[in-house]
Design a protein around this motif. Structure first.
Motif, PDB file in Angstrom:
ATOM      1  N   ALA A   9       1.164  14.683 -39.870  1.00  0.00           N
ATOM      2  CA  ALA A   9       1.181  13.216 -39.949  1.00  0.00           C
ATOM      3  C   ALA A   9       2.542  12.705 -40.394  1.00  0.00           C
ATOM      4  N   ARG A  10       3.219  13.478 -41.243  1.00  0.00           N
ATOM      5  CA  ARG A  10       4.561  13.080 -41.711  1.00  0.00           C
ATOM      6  C   ARG A  10       5.658  13.568 -40.765  1.00  0.00           C
ATOM      7  N   ARG A  11       5.260  14.112 -39.635  1.00  0.00           N
ATOM      8  CA  ARG A  11       6.162  14.556 -38.578  1.00  0.00           C
ATOM      9  C   ARG A  11       7.079  15.717 -38.976  1.00  0.00           C
ATOM     10  N   PHE A  12       6.587  16.602 -39.825  1.00  0.00           N
ATOM     11  CA  PHE A  12       7.305  17.838 -40.126  1.00  0.00           C
ATOM     12  C   PHE A  12       6.900  18.877 -39.095  1.00  0.00           C
ATOM     13  N   GLU A  13       7.858  19.638 -38.629  1.00  0.00           N
ATOM     14  CA  GLU A  13       7.568  20.697 -37.670  1.00  0.00           C
ATOM     15  C   GLU A  13       7.007  21.897 -38.441  1.00  0.00           C
ATOM     16  N   SER A  14       5.753  22.237 -38.148  1.00  0.00           N
ATOM     17  CA  SER A  14       5.110  23.329 -38.870  1.00  0.00           C
ATOM     18  C   SER A  14       4.376  24.248 -37.902  1.00  0.00           C
ATOM     19  N   PHE A  15       4.149  25.465 -38.365  1.00  0.00           N
ATOM     20  CA  PHE A  15       3.406  26.455 -37.597  1.00  0.00           C
ATOM     21  C   PHE A  15       2.366  27.057 -38.529  1.00  0.00           C
ATOM     22  N   TYR A  16       1.115  26.865 -38.164  1.00  0.00           N
ATOM     23  CA  TYR A  16      -0.010  27.352 -38.964  1.00  0.00           C
ATOM     24  C   TYR A  16      -0.839  28.264 -38.070  1.00  0.00           C
ATOM     25  N   PRO A  17      -0.495  29.571 -38.018  1.00  0.00           N
ATOM     26  CA  PRO A  17      -1.192  30.477 -37.105  1.00  0.00           C
ATOM     27  C   PRO A  17      -2.669  30.585 -37.436  1.00  0.00           C
ATOM     28  N   GLN A  18      -3.505  30.397 -36.411  1.00  0.00           N
ATOM     29  CA  GLN A  18      -4.954  30.402 -36.609  1.00  0.00           C
ATOM     30  C   GLN A  18      -5.627  31.269 -35.551  1.00  0.00           C
ATOM     31  N   LEU A  19      -6.695  31.948 -35.950  1.00  0.00           N
ATOM     32  CA  LEU A  19      -7.479  32.769 -35.043  1.00  0.00           C
ATOM     33  C   LEU A  19      -8.785  32.071 -34.736  1.00  0.00           C
ATOM     34  N   HIS A  20      -9.203  32.130 -33.492  1.00  0.00           N
ATOM     35  CA  HIS A  20     -10.484  31.572 -33.074  1.00  0.00           C
ATOM     36  C   HIS A  20     -11.542  32.666 -33.212  1.00  0.00           C
ATOM     37  N   VAL A  21     -12.593  32.385 -33.963  1.00  0.00           N
ATOM     38  CA  VAL A  21     -13.662  33.360 -34.178  1.00  0.00           C
ATOM     39  C   VAL A  21     -14.996  32.761 -33.759  1.00  0.00           C
ATOM     40  N   ARG A  22     -15.965  33.642 -33.528  1.00  0.00           N
ATOM     41  CA  ARG A  22     -17.312  33.192 -33.157  1.00  0.00           C
ATOM     42  C   ARG A  22     -18.283  33.622 -34.258  1.00  0.00           C
ATOM     43  N   PRO A  23     -18.511  32.766 -35.234  1.00  0.00           N
ATOM     44  CA  PRO A  23     -19.420  33.134 -36.310  1.00  0.00           C
ATOM     45  C   PRO A  23     -20.877  33.086 -35.846  1.00  0.00           C
ATOM     46  N   VAL A  24     -21.743  33.811 -36.569  1.00  0.00           N
ATOM     47  CA  VAL A  24     -23.167  33.785 -36.255  1.00  0.00           C
ATOM     48  C   VAL A  24     -23.745  32.416 -36.566  1.00  0.00           C
ATOM     49  N   ASN A  25     -23.410  31.883 -37.719  1.00  0.00           N
ATOM     50  CA  ASN A  25     -23.889  30.563 -38.125  1.00  0.00           C
ATOM     51  C   ASN A  25     -23.069  29.497 -37.392  1.00  0.00           C
ATOM     52  N   PRO A  26     -23.699  28.681 -36.551  1.00  0.00           N
ATOM     53  CA  PRO A  26     -22.943  27.687 -35.774  1.00  0.00           C
ATOM     54  C   PRO A  26     -22.257  26.632 -36.635  1.00  0.00           C
ATOM     55  N   ARG A  27     -22.649  26.516 -37.897  1.00  0.00           N
ATOM     56  CA  ARG A  27     -22.006  25.543 -38.782  1.00  0.00           C
ATOM     57  C   ARG A  27     -20.792  26.130 -39.507  1.00  0.00           C
ATOM     58  N   SER A  28     -20.562  27.421 -39.341  1.00  0.00           N
ATOM     59  CA  SER A  28     -19.406  28.058 -39.968  1.00  0.00           C
ATOM     60  C   SER A  28     -18.139  27.688 -39.219  1.00  0.00           C
ATOM     61  N   ARG A  29     -17.009  27.896 -39.892  1.00  0.00           N
ATOM     62  CA  ARG A  29     -15.722  27.598 -39.262  1.00  0.00           C
ATOM     63  C   ARG A  29     -15.478  28.517 -38.078  1.00  0.00           C
ATOM     64  N   THR A  30     -14.955  27.955 -37.013  1.00  0.00           N
ATOM     65  CA  THR A  30     -14.645  28.747 -35.832  1.00  0.00           C
ATOM     66  C   THR A  30     -13.152  29.048 -35.747  1.00  0.00           C
ATOM     67  N   ILE A  31     -12.377  28.507 -36.658  1.00  0.00           N
ATOM     68  CA  ILE A  31     -10.945  28.770 -36.728  1.00  0.00           C
ATOM     69  C   ILE A  31     -10.630  29.244 -38.137  1.00  0.00           C
ATOM     70  N   ARG A  32      -9.889  30.346 -38.213  1.00  0.00           N
ATOM     71  CA  ARG A  32      -9.498  30.895 -39.516  1.00  0.00           C
ATOM     72  C   ARG A  32      -7.996  31.119 -39.515  1.00  0.00           C
ATOM     73  N   PRO A  33      -7.346  30.916 -40.671  1.00  0.00           N
ATOM     74  CA  PRO A  33      -5.898  31.128 -40.714  1.00  0.00           C
ATOM     75  C   PRO A  33      -5.548  32.608 -40.578  1.00  0.00           C
ATOM     76  N   TYR A  34      -4.453  32.894 -39.899  1.00  0.00           N
ATOM     77  CA  TYR A  34      -3.979  34.261 -39.748  1.00  0.00           C
ATOM     78  C   TYR A  34      -3.342  34.735 -41.056  1.00  0.00           C
ATOM     79  N   PHE A  35      -2.652  33.833 -41.747  1.00  0.00           N
ATOM     80  CA  PHE A  35      -2.082  34.105 -43.066  1.00  0.00           C
ATOM     81  C   PHE A  35      -2.682  33.092 -44.041  1.00  0.00           C
TER      82      PHE A  35
END
Length: 154
Positions: A9-35
């Motif tokens: 939002a503040r227009r800083f160039e950032s990289f936040y590596p994220q992995l897409h996962v398929r959790p059993v619980n559909p309400r769980s997060r489907t994206i998790r940080p790599y670091f």
């Protein structure tokens, strides 16, 4: 994730590596940080003061050595980006394509370089169970991160 949104939002160039996962619980997060807890910022040092981030919500500071913010070479950032993209592309499709008995090669962790036999996908995670044959005698079941460490033998 909130900090990443704030930086964007503040227009800083950032990289936040994220992995897409398929959790059993559909309400769980489907994206998790790599670091977890870390992200990369591209900041011209002369234009932005470190104090800008000191008071930003959810920021805990820069990784620094002797008070100097650490820098990561651009080629390493690009390598991380390609690796995360590859994991996300292979992820579920790669796991789904494996069949019990397929020969795979472990590419990471303490068993890197070992051949193994694919056993099963572990429910609720992007992990698999493989069977390693150690010392040509004993078979050991090992649970591994599939997309990162296991690849079908060519």
């Amino acid at each position: 994730m909130i900090l990443w949104r704030e930086l964007t939002a503040r227009r800083f160039e950032s990289f936040y590596p994220q992995l897409h996962v398929r959790p059993v619980n559909p309400r769980s997060r489907t994206i998790r940080p790599y670091f977890p807890g870390y992200m990369f910022l591209h900041l011209p040092a002369e234009q932005v003061a470190a104090s800008t981030f000191h008071w930003m919500p959810f920021a805990s500071g820069f990784v620094s050595f002797d008070g100097v913010a650490a820098t990561v070479p651009l080629h390493l950032i690009e390598a991380i980006r390609r690796h995360v993209d590859e994991i996300n592309a292979k992820g579920a499709e790669f796991i789904a394509s494996l069949k019990r008995g397929d020969v795979v090669v472990v590419h990471g962790g303490p068993f890197a370089g070992y051949e193994a036999i694919f056993d099963t996908r572990l429910s609720g995670s992007e992990r698999v169970r493989v069977v390693l044959k150690l010392l040509n005698v004993r078979e050991v079941h090992v649970d591994l991160s599939a997309a990162v460490q296991v690849q079908r033998k060519k």
